[in-house]
Design an enzyme around this catalytic site. Structure first.
Site, PDB file in Angstrom:
ATOM      1  N   HIS A   1       0.871  -1.174   0.000  1.00 47.20           N
ATOM      2  CA  HIS A   1       0.000   0.000   0.000  1.00 47.20           C
ATOM      3  C   HIS A   1       0.900   1.214   0.000  1.00 47.20           C
ATOM      4  CE1 HIS A   1      -3.720   2.262   0.981  1.00 47.20           C
ATOM      5  NE2 HIS A   1      -2.822   3.114   1.432  1.00 47.20           N
ATOM      6  N   CYS A   2       0.781   2.045  -0.991  1.00 45.06           N
ATOM      7  CA  CYS A   2       1.665   3.190  -1.095  1.00 45.06           C
ATOM      8  C   CYS A   2       0.937   4.465  -0.708  1.00 45.06           C
ATOM      9  CB  CYS A   2       2.182   3.318  -2.524  1.00 45.06           C
ATOM     10  SG  CYS A   2       3.396   4.642  -2.711  1.00 45.06           S
ATOM     11  N   PRO A   3       1.279   5.079   0.414  1.00 42.16           N
ATOM     12  CA  PRO A   3       0.595   6.318   0.788  1.00 42.16           C
ATOM     13  C   PRO A   3       0.899   7.466  -0.162  1.00 42.16           C
ATOM     14  CG  PRO A   3       2.235   5.675   2.446  1.00 42.16           C
ATOM     15  CD  PRO A   3       2.280   4.661   1.377  1.00 42.16           C
TER      16      PRO A   3
ATOM     17  N   GLY B   1      -1.511   7.199  -2.683  1.00 38.76           N
ATOM     18  CA  GLY B   1      -2.847   7.146  -2.107  1.00 38.76           C
ATOM     19  C   GLY B   1      -3.654   5.950  -2.539  1.00 38.76           C
ATOM     20  N   ASN B   2      -3.000   4.819  -2.748  1.00 41.74           N
ATOM     21  CA  ASN B   2      -3.723   3.643  -3.220  1.00 41.74           C
ATOM     22  C   ASN B   2      -2.883   2.403  -2.950  1.00 41.74           C
ATOM     23  OD1 ASN B   2      -5.827   2.290  -4.413  1.00 41.74           O
ATOM     24  ND2 ASN B   2      -5.545   3.141  -6.452  1.00 41.74           N
TER      25      ASN B   2
END
Lengths: 476, 164
Positions: A196-198, A201-202
């Site tokens: 999950h890559c902040p 944002g997804n």
């Protein structure tokens, strides 16, 4: 109601006329409402996602860091084009802004694709499917299950000679396909889950991995490009006017250089890491867990790899793009039993309440034991103003240098490991109704409506499990 | 169209008895393939060979959709070169095959499954996890309303309540 005749006085007449309208409209309006404003599936999506543009855009709930990414890229590139490019295109060649423009365009395109598309979310099981699976699990484990020990929910498959364990996801009520994983931040199972890559944002999964990779690759080039030409600009200027004056004349360059300098290490490093992952056809998830490393055993190898680097790269980047399985802009079918009429919803209310607590409690427990004290994570799209479920796990405060990204996934991945090791002790609380005091606030009917979709037919089996779980809890 | 009509009639005139789920076959990796194992609940409803043929054809469609080869590489490279903006106007190969699959399933339903009181659901609607086969119990009394085209003509559908 008979339509008001002219029999009564005017007042009565009016009254009866009004009542005719009002009596006919309740009959019609639910019907009408169903027909004129049918809901799209994204509005009742059970995961923790945000949707925009009527379902066309899909992102995770925490998007703050994504806006930061956007701002950084736009501001730095904007300053570059505004302040450095005029000088450089004159002094050296206009190809510089041209190439910069192309890179920028590429970076933005891939970033938006990564952030806005469906990473490969697996829709949750329909109630019939879930019930069928439960039945099969019971059969496989012997329905008496002596000692109230809940069955370990794993299936083993042999893929290309390697034994792979498929785990059961309690939230989505499915056996996860190989390489899929449940993202605790988005509360979805994602196919070929990478991390999950902040920053975007997804989640990064099967459907948007290639966009993500092209994004970080092109961003590496863009960063290096801007950095190099900003330096060139300052050097050329200082040859004319001296170093300090050059800096004074073009202060933007200083800012750009600083931003680029600090970004270049992490982004280029990340690109290198993902290039390695792609060429060996692994996900970040698998690499961190060391699923296919030789350290686990001599016989351990990656069953998904095509054997050579070239094919692996081509498959990951140029392979076919599978469609989104969640059909977020589709309309909810009116003839599905889950959404038929209000009576169903109300009678099920009592039952669904406990299931909703159960179902909602499971992602909590699944995500991290340490955050069980957090508030109940509620389904994404229902507009409940209550607890806003800002999980500390989800706070994207650490910078996205590799260790932190990996720590995110490491934690997300600890879950299946914990399920295995702690066995029934871990599984039982998940099947029990939620701890007291965690009832959801806000509109319970919308809540049960959403959960209703998930738990219609499996009510009985869940009740059984919850009873078993309660007994187990009390005995512990 | 009479054939579609009969499917809808089936839904209305027959009652849903149970659903069978054909699960995915992961032995070949993550490619979309379904198990060809014949579910015991369908024993009395449909010939084994017909069922297996349906599943095998579906498997071959999915294999075609996910095939990595010359044309898929071309599509991928072209898409990459345009920063994937081309997806806004072009239909991917996978999507094209999915349309073929949905047509095939509808055709199979009309010709083979509906007359036997069964209904296939497109796996796409179930997250590509299962092929859901709904088994309907025929209510003999309402047989008159359903048009004579498929359900009454073949013995299989009508015999649901009797002799099986």
């Amino acid at each position: 109601m008979t339509p008001g005749g002219g029999s009564g006085p005017m007042k009565d007449c009016e009254y009866s006329q009004i009542s005719t309208h009002s009596s006919s409209s309740p009959m019609e309006s639910p019907h009408k409402k169903k027909k004129t404003a049918p809901k799209r599936k994204w509005e009742v999506f059970p995961g923790r996602n945000k949707f925009f543009c009527n379902g066309r855009i899909m992102m995770a709930r925490q998007t703050g860091v994504f806006y930061l990414t956007l701002v950084l890229i736009l501001v730095t590139s904007g300053l570059f084009f505004a302040f450095d490019c005029p000088y450089l295109s004159e002094k050296i060649t206009p190809a510089i802004p041209a190439i910069g423009g192309i890179l920028f365009f590429f970076v933005m395109g891939t970033l938006l694709r990564t952030s806005f598309s469906d990473p490969g979310v697996l829709p949750r099981a329909t109630p019939d499917e879930a019930a069928d699976l439960e039945r099969q699990i019971d059969i496989a484990n012997g329905s008496s299950s002596g000692g109230y020990r809940p069955p370990p929910r794993t299936k083993e498959v042999i893929i290309n000679g390697q034994t792979v364990k498929l785990k059961y996801c309690f939230t989505c009520k499915i056996f996860r396909p190989p390489r899929a994983s449940h993202c605790s931040l988005c509360d979805n199972c994602v196919e070929r889950f990478d991390h999950h890559c902040p920053w975007v944002g997804n989640c990064v999964g099967k459907r948007n991995y290639r966009f993500f990779y092209m994004f970080i690759l092109s961003l590496s080039f863009l960063t290096v490009f801007i950095f190099a030409f900003v330096i060139t600009h300052v050097i050329l200027r200082s040859q004319q006017t001296g170093f300090l004056n050059a800096l004074k004349d073009s202060p933007a360059s200083v800012l750009e250089a600083v931003v680029c300098f600090f970004s270049v290490w992490s982004i280029v490093g990340l690109s290198g890491f993902h290039t390695y992952l792609i060429s060996s056809n692994q996900t970040t998830n698998e690499d961190i867990k060391g699923s296919w490393s030789n350290k686990r055993g001599k016989e351990n190898y990656n069953p998904y790899s095509y054997g050579n680097i070239f094919t692996n790269c081509c498959a990951a980047l140029c392979g076919p793009l599978s469609p989104s399985l969640i059909d977020r802009r589709g309309f909810i079918q009116p003839d599905t039993p889950q959404l038929a009429g209000p009576s169903n919803g109300i009678t099920m209310y009592g039952a669904t309440q406990s299931q909703s607590n159960m179902a909602a409690a499971t992602p909590l427990l699944q995500s991290e034991p340490s955050i069980t004290s957090e508030e109940l994570p509620l389904p994404g799209k229902t507009s409940l103003s209550g607890p806003c479920a800002t999980l500390t796990l989800g706070q994207p405060t650490p910078p996205s240098s590799m260790p932190n990204l990996t720590s995110d996934t490491g934690l997300t991945d600890m879950i299946p490991l914990k399920e295995e090791h702690e066995g029934h002790q871990f599984l039982t609380p998940e099947e029990a109704p939620s701890p007291p005091g965690m009832l959801p606030s806000g509109s319970p009917i919308t809540h049960s409506h959403t959960m209703h979709v998930l738990s219609l037919a499996s009510q009985d089996s869940l009740h059984e499990d919850s009873v078993r779980g309660l007994v187990k809890l009390s005995s512990v | 169209r009479p054939q579609v009509h009969s499917l809808q009639e089936l839904r209305r005139s027959a009652s849903l008895a149970t659903k069978v789920f054909v699960q995915r076959d992961y032995s070949d990796g993550t490619t979309c393939q379904f198990q060809t194992k014949f579910p015991p609940e369908l024993e009395s409803r449909i010939e084994r060979q017909l069922f297996e043929e349906t599943v095998k054809t579906l498997n071959s469609f999915y294999a075609e959709a996910e095939k990595i080869g010359g044309s898929s590489y071309l599509e991928g490279c072209l898409a990459c070169a345009t920063a994937y903006f081309i997806f806004l106007c072009m239909e991917t190969h996978y999507e094209k095959v999915l349309k073929k699959i949905s047509k095939y399933i509808q055709e199979q339903n009309e010709k083979i499954y509906a007359p036997r009181g069964l209904l296939l659901t497109d796996p796409l609607e179930r997250g590509m996890r299962v092929i859901e086969i709904s088994i309907y119990e025929d209510r003999c009394s309402s047989g008159s309303s359903s048009s004579g085209s498929s359900s009454s003509s073949s013995g299989g559908g009508g015999g649901g309540a009797g002799g099986r």
